[in-house]
Design a protein around this motif. Structure first.
Motif, mmCIF file in Angstrom:
data_model
loop_
_atom_site.group_PDB
_atom_site.id
_atom_site.type_symbol
_atom_site.label_atom_id
_atom_site.label_comp_id
_atom_site.label_asym_id
_atom_site.label_seq_id
_atom_site.Cartn_x
_atom_site.Cartn_y
_atom_site.Cartn_z
ATOM 1 N N ALA A 208 30.703 22.489 62.096
ATOM 2 C CA ALA A 208 31.128 23.445 61.685
ATOM 3 C C ALA A 208 31.379 23.650 60.273
ATOM 4 C CB ALA A 208 32.703 23.698 62.319
ATOM 5 N N GLU A 209 31.774 24.874 59.717
ATOM 6 C CA GLU A 209 32.194 25.097 58.469
ATOM 7 C C GLU A 209 33.292 25.971 58.100
ATOM 8 O OE1 GLU A 209 29.261 29.077 57.162
ATOM 9 O OE2 GLU A 209 28.021 27.036 57.393
ATOM 10 N N PHE A 210 34.034 25.730 56.934
ATOM 11 C CA PHE A 210 35.191 26.599 56.504
ATOM 12 C C PHE A 210 34.664 27.325 55.320
ATOM 13 C CE2 PHE A 210 38.772 24.006 58.623
ATOM 14 C CZ PHE A 210 38.359 24.677 59.950
ATOM 15 N N GLU A 211 35.350 28.535 55.104
ATOM 16 C CA GLU A 211 35.093 28.895 53.826
ATOM 17 C C GLU A 211 36.286 28.994 52.832
ATOM 18 O OE1 GLU A 211 32.642 32.566 53.260
ATOM 19 O OE2 GLU A 211 34.509 33.370 52.605
ATOM 20 N N TRP A 212 36.281 28.604 51.721
ATOM 21 C CA TRP A 212 37.275 28.689 50.788
ATOM 22 C C TRP A 212 37.336 29.809 49.820
ATOM 23 C CZ3 TRP A 212 42.382 27.373 50.268
ATOM 24 C CH2 TRP A 212 42.945 27.352 48.908
ATOM 25 N N THR A 213 38.425 30.552 49.536
ATOM 26 C CA THR A 213 38.333 31.636 48.587
ATOM 27 C C THR A 213 38.921 31.109 47.239
ATOM 28 O OG1 THR A 213 38.256 33.529 50.255
ATOM 29 C CG2 THR A 213 39.042 34.106 48.119
ATOM 30 N N VAL A 214 38.233 31.046 46.307
ATOM 31 C CA VAL A 214 38.811 30.572 44.918
ATOM 32 C C VAL A 214 40.067 31.268 44.601
ATOM 33 C CG1 VAL A 214 38.262 29.858 42.698
ATOM 34 C CG2 VAL A 214 36.510 29.657 44.346
ATOM 35 N N GLY A 215 40.796 30.615 44.064
ATOM 36 C CA GLY A 215 42.132 31.445 43.620
ATOM 37 C C GLY A 215 43.120 31.440 44.929
ATOM 38 N N ALA A 216 42.688 31.680 46.001
ATOM 39 C CA ALA A 216 43.583 31.738 47.244
ATOM 40 C C ALA A 216 44.345 33.138 47.165
ATOM 41 C CB ALA A 216 44.500 30.749 47.432
ATOM 42 N N LYS A 217 44.013 33.956 46.343
ATOM 43 C CA LYS A 217 44.685 35.371 46.346
ATOM 44 C C LYS A 217 46.178 35.117 45.775
ATOM 45 C CE LYS A 217 41.766 37.679 49.624
ATOM 46 N NZ LYS A 217 41.867 38.250 50.952
ATOM 47 N N ALA A 218 46.352 33.847 45.025
ATOM 48 C CA ALA A 218 47.527 33.739 44.432
ATOM 49 C C ALA A 218 48.124 34.257 43.087
ATOM 50 C CB ALA A 218 48.071 32.098 44.359
ATOM 51 N N ASP A 219 47.471 35.291 42.619
ATOM 52 C CA ASP A 219 47.861 35.700 41.449
ATOM 53 C C ASP A 219 47.773 34.991 40.095
ATOM 54 O OD1 ASP A 219 48.117 38.255 42.692
ATOM 55 O OD2 ASP A 219 50.240 37.849 43.283
ATOM 56 N N GLY A 220 46.905 34.072 40.196
ATOM 57 C CA GLY A 220 46.649 32.870 39.133
ATOM 58 C C GLY A 220 45.833 33.494 38.070
ATOM 59 N N ALA A 221 45.508 32.548 37.111
ATOM 60 C CA ALA A 221 44.398 33.075 36.200
ATOM 61 C C ALA A 221 43.013 33.131 36.912
ATOM 62 C CB ALA A 221 43.863 31.754 35.309
ATOM 63 N N ALA A 222 42.228 34.034 36.345
ATOM 64 C CA ALA A 222 40.934 34.463 36.856
ATOM 65 C C ALA A 222 39.874 33.435 36.868
ATOM 66 C CB ALA A 222 40.395 35.721 36.141
ATOM 67 N N LYS A 223 39.835 32.736 35.775
ATOM 68 C CA LYS A 223 38.923 31.682 35.678
ATOM 69 C C LYS A 223 39.474 30.442 36.133
ATOM 70 C CE LYS A 223 35.810 33.862 33.374
ATOM 71 N NZ LYS A 223 34.490 34.324 34.194
ATOM 72 N N ARG A 224 38.713 29.661 36.993
ATOM 73 C CA ARG A 224 39.346 28.594 37.822
ATOM 74 C C ARG A 224 38.399 27.430 38.171
ATOM 75 N NH1 ARG A 224 43.812 30.221 38.874
ATOM 76 N NH2 ARG A 224 44.573 28.363 40.404
ATOM 77 N N LYS A 225 38.947 26.317 38.596
ATOM 78 C CA LYS A 225 38.209 25.138 38.962
ATOM 79 C C LYS A 225 38.913 24.560 40.374
ATOM 80 C CE LYS A 225 38.874 23.501 34.884
ATOM 81 N NZ LYS A 225 39.015 22.422 33.541
#
Length: 285
Positions: A208-225
């Motif tokens: 199986a596979e899961f998908e992670w949305t970078v930033g998790a829609k948490a209103d943080g900085a746009a550029k992430r790691k």
């Protein structure tokens, strides 16, 4: 499988490259420089500063010691861990339940060190070893009021997709005293942290596979790691692949640095081992 992060840089961090110490009562692995193990290239990743994978034998543990100006959280993988601090002393628990202090699998205990707090982490079980992750983050401000939170996150939910565990305090850096006491996180039903960091966990079945949305829609900085960690829970039977890349396959104990990503990007995590994979996500600016 098609790639979803066309320009992202993914660098594996093998378990064999971690710091390791076996002290008899404690068997510990350090993903970043910690204690006597130092690697100048591994001093942190965004707000993430420490990720230790610890096993503590029965009737032993970390005696009372002091922390300040770090956000510190423990994620229990197996066994039980008793947390006590200068705000919650043994023998003075009052009406709190025993479970509040004695954590088990799926429990997360979080401490804002702030101006200073003394705590102990002890395995009070008579025979079982406790296995847990201890993670530290650098807060967005120094001198915060010490606080703690304890919350349980069910395995059944983690088997349906990534479950958010920590998210930034909604009021942000300029939070008032009242907003600090309210402790409202950006993402509902998570523990609030004083940093631009989201932690999540998922348990992915083989194939199986899961998908992670970078930033998790948490209103943080746009550029992430994003840092991915695969704990050592299945005796080597779990394995994952990131973004469909053969050079981004992780075995138990391995991690990966995912860089050059932007909030809203999608990271696919595929379970390719014989056993289900418990995957930890740490998403930061």
């Amino acid at each position: 499988m098609s790639k979803t992060l066309y320009d992202a840089k993914i660098t594996t961090h093998l378990s064999s490259a971690r710091g390791h110490g076996d002290h008899g009562w404690l068997n510990t692995y350090h993903s970043f420089s910690f204690s006597d193990w130092y690697n100048p290239k591994l001093m942190g990743f965004g707000a993430l500063r420490v990720l230790n994978e610890d096993r503590v034998k029965a009737n032993s543990g970390f005696p009372t010691h002091r922390h300040n100006n770090f956000e510190i959280f423990s994620y229990i993988l197996s066994g039980e861990l008793t947390h006590r601090d200068s705000m919650l002393k043994k023998g003075a628990e009052g009406g709190q339940s025993d479970r509040f202090f004695r954590m088990h699998r799926g429990d997360v205990q979080f401490t804002t060190g702030g101006t200073g707090i003394a705590h102990s982490e002890f395995n009070e079980h008579n025979h079982d070893t406790v296995h847990f992750l201890q993670i530290w983050a650098v807060p967005w401000a120094r001198g915060l009021t010490p606080r703690y939170h304890t919350r349980h996150f069910d395995d059944d939910d983690k088997r349906n997709g990534f479950v958010n565990i920590l998210s930034p305090l909604k009021a942000g850096v300029e939070a008032t005293t009242e907003e600090e006491k309210a402790a409202e996180p950006t993402i509902p039903d998570t523990i609030p942290i004083h940093a631009d960091l989201v932690m999540a966990a998922g348990i992915i079945a083989p194939g199986a596979e899961f998908e992670w949305t970078v930033g998790a829609k948490a209103d943080g900085a746009a550029k992430r790691k994003v840092y991915i960690h695969l704990p050592m829970t299945k005796g080597g039977g779990s394995k994952i692949r990131l973004d469909g890349r053969e050079d981004a396959e992780l075995e138990e104990g391995d991690g990966a640095f995912v860089e050059d990503v932007t909030a809203g990007d999608r990271l696919v995590v595929e379970s390719i081992g014989e056993e289900e994979a418990e995957v930890i996500v740490l998403d930061t600016a």
